[in-house]
Design an enzyme around this catalytic site. Structure first.
Site, PDB file in Angstrom:
ATOM      1  N   CYS A   1       0.805  -1.221   0.000  1.00 60.70           N
ATOM      2  CA  CYS A   1       0.000   0.000   0.000  1.00 60.70           C
ATOM      3  C   CYS A   1       0.842   1.277   0.000  1.00 60.70           C
ATOM      4  CB  CYS A   1      -0.974  -0.003   1.171  1.00 60.70           C
ATOM      5  SG  CYS A   1      -0.196  -0.004   2.814  1.00 60.70           S
TER       6      CYS A   1
ATOM      7  N   HIS B   1      -2.720   0.777   6.800  1.00 60.58           N
ATOM      8  CA  HIS B   1      -3.009   0.821   5.374  1.00 60.58           C
ATOM      9  C   HIS B   1      -3.175   2.267   4.912  1.00 60.58           C
ATOM     10  CE1 HIS B   1      -4.298  -0.776   1.517  1.00 60.58           C
ATOM     11  NE2 HIS B   1      -5.321   0.060   1.529  1.00 60.58           N
TER      12      HIS B   1
ATOM     13  N   ASN C   1      -5.933   2.309  -4.398  1.00 54.95           N
ATOM     14  CA  ASN C   1      -4.968   1.758  -3.450  1.00 54.95           C
ATOM     15  C   ASN C   1      -4.485   0.388  -3.885  1.00 54.95           C
ATOM     16  OD1 ASN C   1      -6.708  -0.087  -0.922  1.00 54.95           O
ATOM     17  ND2 ASN C   1      -7.487   0.419  -2.929  1.00 54.95           N
TER      18      ASN C   1
END
Length: 312
Positions: A221, A273, A285
């Protein structure tokens, strides 16, 4: 003859619509165009087929989802963070674009307090403006959060997307102020940077997820957000999602713009994240399944949202 003319018109229309956007504009169009249903219980499918796909949801009249493109006689939409399909027949659906405009410059000369800064380590962040309320976090010396106002002997701050409270005693905290004159809602430089980030981010849709990955062979991420920022505007971000959150300028959920970063926690504590916002509800993402669109205001990520930050 009429059928032939009609088919030529349709073909020309499709061809023209494909030429309307440049590469950068395609990214903007994808994030600002929605597909609306004209009927109730319209099937949302796993593939662009009436026979070899499964129905995974329904759209009711007036309901809309983000438009991702077209595949044959189907529109591609972002449904619960995944690419799904609905009929593109004008009998059932239509698309509508939202025009984004930057408001004209407004002039102000008043003093505004913007952040609360701690003068000490381990300053209690409380759930209410009371010493009897629960402690939900700590501020260290020099750390700051967005100022939201004052309540008695406490400052209201934005902490992890919620209103929290810290002591307003000059012994423990201070307010930093900003005097804005001729302040535009969004500067041209910032707008250009956001457009570049959106365009760059879309280039890697479908790139596989790879733990620790920072290249186009696979991203995790934060590796993805760092790569996009470096490529688009030459800015180097910290490596981990936790560090990116810590170093970013904290912004409220209502202030999120395309290019800002949104942060999440699976456990309700540590940042785990990060994604890049495309709008006030959608992000792009790298997660399980690779680089994809997702909503951060509904579905899986909504309850895991912690806060947002800006590097622009």
């Amino acid at each position: 003859m009429l059928k032939r003319i009609a088919s030529i018109v349709v073909a020309a229309t499709v061809a023209f619509s494909g030429l309307m956007f440049s590469t950068g504009e395609q990214a903007e169009a994808a994030s600002s165009t929605s597909v609306y249903s004209k009927v109730n219980s319209l099937n949302i499918r796993t593939a662009a087929s009436l026979t070899s796909s499964k129905v995974v949801g329904k759209m009711n009249r007036g309901q809309s989802y983000q438009y991702l493109g077209k595949s044959g006689s189907f529109y591609k939409i972002n449904y619960k963070g995944s690419t799904r399909y609905v009929s593109a027949s004008s009998k059932y659906t239509y698309t509508k674009s939202k025009k984004t405009t930057v408001s004209k410059t407004s002039t102000t000369s008043s003093k505004k307090y913007s952040t609360v800064k701690s003068k000490v380590n381990s300053l209690n962040i409380r759930s209410k403006a009371s010493l009897k309320s629960s402690v939900v976090g700590k501020m260290n010396n020099g750390q700051s959060y967005k100022y939201l106002g004052k309540s008695g002997s406490f400052y209201k701050i934005e902490y992890k997307g919620k209103t929290r409270y810290v002591s307003a005693s000059s012994k423990y905290t201070s307010l930093s102020s900003s005097t804005a004159t001729t302040k535009a809602t969004a500067s041209k430089g910032s707008t250009d940077a956001r457009s570049k980030l959106v365009a760059e981010s879309k280039k890697y849709l479908g790139t596989p997820y790879r733990y620790g990955g920072t290249t186009t062979s696979g991203f995790d991420c934060s590796g993805y957000t760092g790569y996009v920022y470096k490529k688009a505007i030459g800015k180097t971000l910290p490596r981990s999602s936790r560090q990116q959150y810590s170093s970013a300028k904290k912004i409220s959920k209502s202030s999120i713009q395309a290019g800002d970063l949104v942060f999440f926690s699976h456990s309700g504590g540590t940042i785990q994240h990060v994604g890049m916002a495309l709008s006030k509800t959608q992000m792009i993402n790298s997660e399980t399944g690779g680089v994809k669109y997702a909503s951060f205001t509904s579905g899986y990520w909504a309850p895991r949202y912690v806060g947002a930050g800006s590097y622009l």
